[in-house]
Design a protein around this motif. Sequence first.
Motif, short mmCIF file in Angstrom:
data_model
loop_
_atom_site.label_atom_id
_atom_site.label_comp_id
_atom_site.label_asym_id
_atom_site.label_seq_id
_atom_site.Cartn_x
_atom_site.Cartn_y
_atom_site.Cartn_z
N GLY A 162 49.02 35.49 47.83
CA GLY A 162 48.56 34.75 46.66
C GLY A 162 48.58 33.25 46.85
O GLY A 162 49.12 32.74 47.84
N LYS A 173 47.75 26.85 38.63
CA LYS A 173 47.14 28.18 38.57
C LYS A 173 47.82 29.08 39.58
O LYS A 173 47.84 28.78 40.78
N GLU A 207 47.95 30.78 34.23
CA GLU A 207 47.32 29.48 34.25
C GLU A 207 47.98 28.55 33.23
O GLU A 207 48.25 28.94 32.10
N SER A 265 49.08 36.48 37.89
CA SER A 265 48.22 35.31 37.76
C SER A 265 48.51 34.64 36.43
O SER A 265 48.53 35.30 35.39
N ASP A 301 47.65 32.53 41.41
CA ASP A 301 46.61 33.49 41.64
C ASP A 301 47.15 34.66 42.45
O ASP A 301 47.41 34.54 43.64
N ASN A 302 47.37 35.77 41.76
CA ASN A 302 47.73 37.02 42.43
C ASN A 302 48.96 36.88 43.34
O ASN A 302 48.95 37.27 44.50
#
Lengths: 368, 234, 325, 255, 298
Positions: free
Chosen positions: B56, B3, B23, B21, B5-6
Motif C-alpha cells: 500500500g 491518503k 482519506e 484506505s 491507499d490499501n
Amino acid sequence: GCGGSSTTSSDAKEIKVGGNLELTGGVATFGNSVANGVKLAFKEVNAAGGVLGKQLVFIAADNKSEPSESTNAITKLITKDKVVAVIGAVASTNTLAAVQVAQDNKIPLITPTSTNPRVTVENGKVREWVFRSCFIDPFQGSVMANFASKSLNAKTAAIYTDNSSDYSKGLTEVFEQTFTKNGGKIVAKEAFLQKDQDFKAALTKIKAANPDVIFIPAYYEEVGKIVKQARELGITVPLLGADGWDSPKLVEIAGAAALNNVYFSNHYSPEDKDPRVVKFVEAYKKEYGQVPDALAALGYDAAMLLVDAIKRAGSAEPAKIKDALAQTKNLQLVSGVISLDANHNPVKSAAIIELKDGKQIFKEKINP
Amino acid sequence: MLKLDNISVYYGAIHALKGISVEVKEGEIVTLIGANGAGKSTTLRTISGLLKPRAGQILFEGKNIAGLPAQDIVKMGISQVPEGRRIFANMTVLENLELGAYTRKDSAGIAADLEKVFARFPRLAERRSQIAGTLSGGEQQMLAIGRALMSRPRLLLLDEPSMGLAPLLVKEIFAIIKEINASGTTILLVEQNAHMALSIAHQAYVLETGRITLAGKAADLAQSEAVRKAYLGG
Amino acid sequence: MTILGMNAKRKTDLVSLAACLGLYAAVQAMIEFDIIGSFWLLNIILICINIILAVSLNLINGFTGQFSIGHAGFMAVGAYLSAVLTVKFQVPFILAILAGAVAAGVLGFVIGLPTLRLSGDYLAIATLGLGEIIRITILNIPYVGGASGFMGIPRYTSFTWVFWAMVFTVFVIKNLINSSHGRACISIRENEIAAEAMGVDTTRYKVLAFTIGAAFAGIAGALFSHYFYIAHPASFTFMKSFDILTMVVLGGLGSLTGSITAAILLTFVSAALAGYPEWRMVIYSLLLIALMLYRPQGLFGNKELSLKVFGKLRGGGVRGTAQDN
Amino acid sequence: MALLKTTKLTKVFGGLRAVSNVNLEIHPGELVGLIGPNGAGKTTVFNLLTGVYEPTEGEIEFDGKSVVGLRPFQITQRGIARTFQNIRLFADLTVLDNVKIAYHFHVRYGLVESILRLGRYWQEEAEIEAKALRFLEIFQLADKKDEIAKNLSYGEQRRLEIARALAAQPKLLLLDEPAAGMNPQETQQLMEMIRWIRRQFNLTILLIEHDMSLVMGVCERIYVLDYGSVIAHGTPQEIKTNPRVIEAYLGEEVH
Amino acid sequence: MEFSSFSQQLGQQLINGISLGSIYALIALGYTMVYGIIRLINFAHGDIYMLGAYAGFFATTVFKWPFIPSLVFAMAVAAAAGIIIERAAYRPLRHAPKIAVLITAIGISLLLEYGGILLVTPQPRTFPAVFPAELYHFGGLVVNNQQIVILTVSLILMVVLTYVVNRTKVGKAMRAVSYDTDAARLMGIDVDRIISVTFAIGSSLAAAAGVLVGVYYNSIDPLMGIMPGLKAFVAAVLGGIGIIPGAMLGGIIMGIIEALVSGFISSTFRDAAAFAILIIILLFKPSGLLGKNVREKV
Ligand SMILES: Nc1ncnc2c1ncn2[C@@H]1O[C@H](COP(=O)(O)OP(=O)(O)OP(=O)(O)O)[C@@H](O)[C@H]1O
Ligand SMILES: Nc1ncnc2c1ncn2[C@@H]1O[C@H](COP(=O)(O)OP(=O)(O)OP(=O)(O)O)[C@@H](O)[C@H]1O
Ligand SMILES: [Mg+2]
Ligand SMILES: [Mg+2]
C-alpha cells in the motif's frame, strides 16, 4: 626400528612432545617466550636430522594461565595427542596443577621455569616423573640476600612481593630468612598483584620505612612500573630483583635513568660472550626479530634437556626418557652447565647483573 | 492532504491492518473509531513511520511517505500524540516541550509556541520544572499534546487523547482539538470516546479487526444504528 | 490440573529418571571400556559441573530476574571449604560437599539479604564485587595457600559423582520452578511491584533463590576442586562468573534445558578449540557474538526443549515458564 | 464497624501535598467511588492504602488494625488487592499463570514438599488450577488461558488484571480506572461484571474512575478529591449536583 | 610513627589517590555516558581504551607524530571503532533483551583483547617519552606534571560533557533516546545517528584516557583494559551510573580509597576494600552517590 618399541606414538617417523603453556591469560608473555624457545630448539634439532632419526613435533596447548585449565591441557596432550613428554607449565601454580596428571599417566614432565621447590618434591618425596631445568627459589633468594648484605652492606631491607605468584613468594621467604640470618632487618613488607598499574601507595609506605635496599622479586612488566614510580617518588636506594627482571622491556618501561643502582640475579645474560649464548641469541633474533629473554632461553634449554635424554635413552618411550632425564650430568645449555640432583633440580650457577644507563653489566657469578 | 491507499501491516505473523484506505482532507478533523485491538493505533503508527506497511501507499500532499524514517515524516509536518502518552519521564516538563520542537530551528517561534502551550495548559506552566514522570495521568496527557504541538504540525495524529482524563478535562481537550483545528491544523483522531469524537469530527471511519467497515460524515455515523449499538453503548 | 494431569506429570518424572539412568549406564560403560579417554572424560565432568552452575545461576538470573554475576565466588567457597575438610580433617567426601553447599548457601543468604535491595545493574556490580571480595579474601588466607592456591587435594570426583549431582540439581530446581514458590520467583522477574501487590514477599523469594543458587554453586565448587587437585583463586575470577552467565543467557533466561544445552555446547567448543591456542579466544568470542545476534533471546528463549512432544501428548500448556521434562 | 478507615491521611512529595488530611470510611459490602480531577491524589491514596508509599501523617485502619508501615505484600495478605492505573501484568507469562500467582500466599505446601512433590503439592496445584480457571471463565478469558499476557488486547488486559486481583481473595478490592481505554459498550459490560463479582464474592470495592457513566452507575457512595483533600462526599445524586464538584471536576451536571 | 611523617605520608597518599582516581574518572566518563544513553554496560569500553592507547602508540612510533596529533588520531580511530562496533554488534540487538547485549559486549571485549594479542602479540609496548615527566616537590610531597594533566583533562571533560548532555540539543536528544526510542523518533530525532554519536564520543574519551595513561605508566598491552575498565565501571556506579559528575566523583573516591588502604592497611586488600565500600555505599544510596533515587511511579 626403534619406533616399534614406542607404545604411545603411533607414527614411527615422529616424536610428539607436548607443551602445557600459558599462551593466553595473565602470564601469556612468558608462555609465548617459552614456546618460542622450544620451537627454535626443535627446529634446529630437526634441521640436523632429528633425534634417533625421527622428527620432533611440538604440540602446544594453552592453559590460559589457570590451574584447572592446566590440568585440562596436560590431560589433552597425554591422552588425546599421545605425547611422550610434556614441557611446561611456566608458572609454578600451573605446573603444580599438572604434575599429578603426569604422575598418573607416567609421562615425564619438564618445567622450564617453575622455581617453587614443591614442584618436584612433595612431602619429602621426589615426584618420579617431574623434572625442571631452572634453579629453585631458595637459591636465587639467598643469592640476592647475600649480595645485599655482603656486597652492598645493607642493614635494612624492604620487600615488595607479587602476591599472585608463587615464584615471588618463594623468593621473598628465602630472602627474608637469609637476610635476617646475616644480621639484617626487614623493615617493610608490601605486596601487589599481577597486572597492577599503580604502585605509588605501597611505595610511599616503603619510603617512609627508609630501608637500605628494596628487594622486588617479580616480573619485568610490573617491575618496570615499580622502578619508574619509585624513582619518581624520590626513592634512590638500590633496588634488587631476580630473573623475572630480565627483559629489554624493563629498560623501556622504567627508563634507563631510573634503572641505575639496580641489581638482579639471572640464569644467563644475553651479553655473555659464551659462544653457546651468542649462537642462541643470533638464531633467536633471526627467527623472531627480538632479543630472547631468559624465559625463551629456559624454554630452549628445557627442549634441549629433553632431546639429550631421548638420545641417551635411545628410545622415545616415556619410561626410558624419564630414567635418562634423572641421570643428566654436565649438560651444556644456554643458561649454563647443568646436572640434575636427586630432587630432579638442576645444579647450576647464577649471574648477578647490574644495570647502568640501561645496559646490562655482568657483575658476578655465584655458584651453588 | 493525507491518503492511505490499501495499507497492509503485519506484526510478525499477525495481520493487523488488512488493506485499509483512509482519506484526510486539509483542514478537517477525521476520526477513527473501533473496538480494542481493531488496529487504530497501528494505523497511526504506520503513518508516523514507526511501522512499515508491507503493501500500500501513504500519500502526504501527493508524496508517498510509506517506509520513510519517522524523523523525516515529522519534518514534513506530521506529529503524533502516541497512545499511553510516552512522555520522557526522566526529564522536566520544559525539556519535554523543547524536544517537541526538536526539528525546528526558529528559536523565537519556539519560545512563542511554548508560551501558547503554557497558556493552554496552565497546570504545565505551574509544573514546568517538575520531572515529567511524577505528573499525574492527566497532567501527562496534557504534556503529550503540548509536546506534539511544539513541532507546529500541519497534520496532528491523536491517539486516544481523552484516556484517563477527568470529565472537565475531556471537554477541555476536545475544545482544544477543535481550536487547534480551527487555527489550521488538520487532525486525525483515534478515540474510544466515540460520542465526543463523532461530535467534533467532520469525517469518520469505523475500523473492525483491521478493516474499514464504515465510513462517512461523522454526523451521519453518529446516527447510524450499527454504530450506536457497537460503540455508543446503545 | 486433573488427576490425569498429575499422573502424566508423575509419569514424565519417571521417564526422565529412567532416561538419566540409561545415560549414566551408557557413559559409565564407555568409560570402563576406555571408549571415552581421559581427555573427553574430563570434559564430560566439566560439562556436568557447568550444568550445575548454569542451572543454579538461571534460578537467580533467569527465573527470579535478579541480575547476579558473582557466582564464581560461591563456587570458590564450596571448592575451598570442602577441600579443607577432606585434606585437613579427613572428612568423607559427601559430607565435605554438603558442607561446601551449606557454607555457600549461608553466605549467599547473609550477603543476599542486604544486597538484593538493589536492582538491575546496581545489583550486578554489587554481586560482581561480592564475588571478588570472596576471592581476594581467600587470596589472603595463608591457611588455604593464599595466592598459590590450595594444593594436594585428592581426586575424589568421578563421573558418577558429577552426574548424579547434576541430576539432583536439575531435579530440585525444576520442581521448585514448577511450584507456587517458583511462580512467586518468576513473578518478581516479571513485575516486582505487581508481585508485591499479589502478596508475594519479594525479599523472601529473592533471598531464597539467591541462597539456593549459591548452595548449588558450592556443590559445583566442591566437585571442581576434587577433580583438579588444586583450588586456586585464579579459577574463580569475575571472568568465570561471566562464563556461567554466558551459558545462562545463551541457553535462554528461564529455560533449564537451554542452560543445559548451552553448558554442553560452550564446554565442548572450548575443548575443541584447545588445539588452536592463538585463535581459540578469537573464535570463541566471534561465535558468542554471532550466536547472540542470531538468537538474542537465547537458544530456547524462555521455553523448554523436548516438551512440545510431551506437552502435546498430555495436552498441557507449555508456554511461558519452565515446565516439567 | 468500618472495614477501612483512614484518619488525616497525608502524603507530601517534596513541597507538594499530594494527599492532605483525607478521612475515608468504607463499610463491608459497599461499593464506593473515588473521583477527582487529574492529579488530585487518587492514585496516591491507593498507593498509601496498599503500602507502596508510607503516609507522611495519618492512620490507616483495615479490619480494625493499623496497616501503616506494612509492606505491600503484607497488606495484600491482610485482604486488600488492587489493580493499577498503568497495567502491570506479568507480561511474559500465560494468562493462567498470571492468575495462579495471586493464590501464592494461600498455598500451604512448603518448599520441600514442592521439590519432592509430595501429596499435598499435587492436590493444591490441582485446586489452584481449577480456581484460576474459574476466574478466567467469569472474565471471559478462559479460551485465552495459554496466551502470553502481553499479547492480549488492552481491554482484555484490564479484565485480566481484575481477575488476578480477585484471585488473591481480598476483602477489599481497589480498582484504579478499570474502564480507561474501553469504549462505552465495553464500559457497560465492565459495569455489569463489577456488580456481579461484588455479589458473588461478598466484596467491598473502592474504585477510581473518570467515566461518569460507570461511577454514577455502580457506586453507592462517592468521595471527591481535589488538590489532595476531600471536597465532597455523598451519594451519586448528591455529588452530581454539588456545585463544588461541578466546578472542580464535572464541568456541568451529568445525568 | 611520629606525627609529621604520618601526616606527610597521608598527604602523599592523597596525592597518589587523586591521581589514580583521575585515571579511573577519565575512563569512567565515557563509560557512564554510553550507559546513560543506551543503558548498556559496555564491557568493551576498557578494550576501546586499549585500542586508543595502541593507536596513539603507533602514531607516535610509526608515523613519528607529536603528542597532540597522536592523541587526536587515537580518538578518531577509537570513535570509528566505536561506531563500527555499535553498528555491527549492538544495533541489530536494539530490541533484544538487555542482557543479550551485555553478553555481546563481553564477546566484543574478548574479541578486541585476543584479536589484539593476535595482531600485536601479548608483549607489552612502551610509549616513547612524547610528553616527559617533570617532578614538583612541595615540602616532601611529590607531584608530577602528568598527574596534573590527567586530573585537569578529566575535570575539563566532565564539565564539557555535563554541558553537552544537559544543555545542548544533541544532549537532550540523547536523553530522550535513552528513555524511549519510539517516542524520540516521533519528535523527529534520528535515533540511530544519536546513538552513533554517543558511541563515538564515549569511545574517543576512552582513547584519550588510553593515550594519557599509556604515557603515564609507559606501558601498554592488549589486556591493559580489563582491570581499569572494571574499576572505572565501579567508579561510575559508585557515583551514580549515567551521571557525568558522578563518574568523576566515583573515580576520585575509588582512587583515594585504594591509596589509603594500600598505604595504611595492606595493598592486598585494596580491591576488596574498594568493592566493599562500593557495596556499603549502594546499600545506603542504591543509585550511587549522586544518583537520584527515582522510584517507579505506580
Ligand atoms: N507490538 C505488537 N506485536 C504484536 N501484535 C501487536 C502489537 N501491537 C498491536 N498488536 C496487535 O495488533 C492488533 C491491533 O492493535 P492496535 O494497538 O492497533 O489496536 P487499537 O485499535 O489501537 O486498540 P486499543 O483501542 O485497545 O488501543 C491487535 O490485535 C494487537 O493485539
Ligand atoms: N512519586 C511522586 N513524586 C512526586 N510527585 C508525585 C509522585 N506521585 C504523585 N505525585 C504528584 O501527586 C499528585 C497526585 O498524583 P496522583 O497520581 O495521585 O493523581 P490522580 O488523582 O491519580 O490523577 P489521575 O486521575 O490523573 O491519575 C500529582 O500532582 C502528581 O504529580
Ligand atoms: Mg490503540
Ligand atoms: Mg491516577
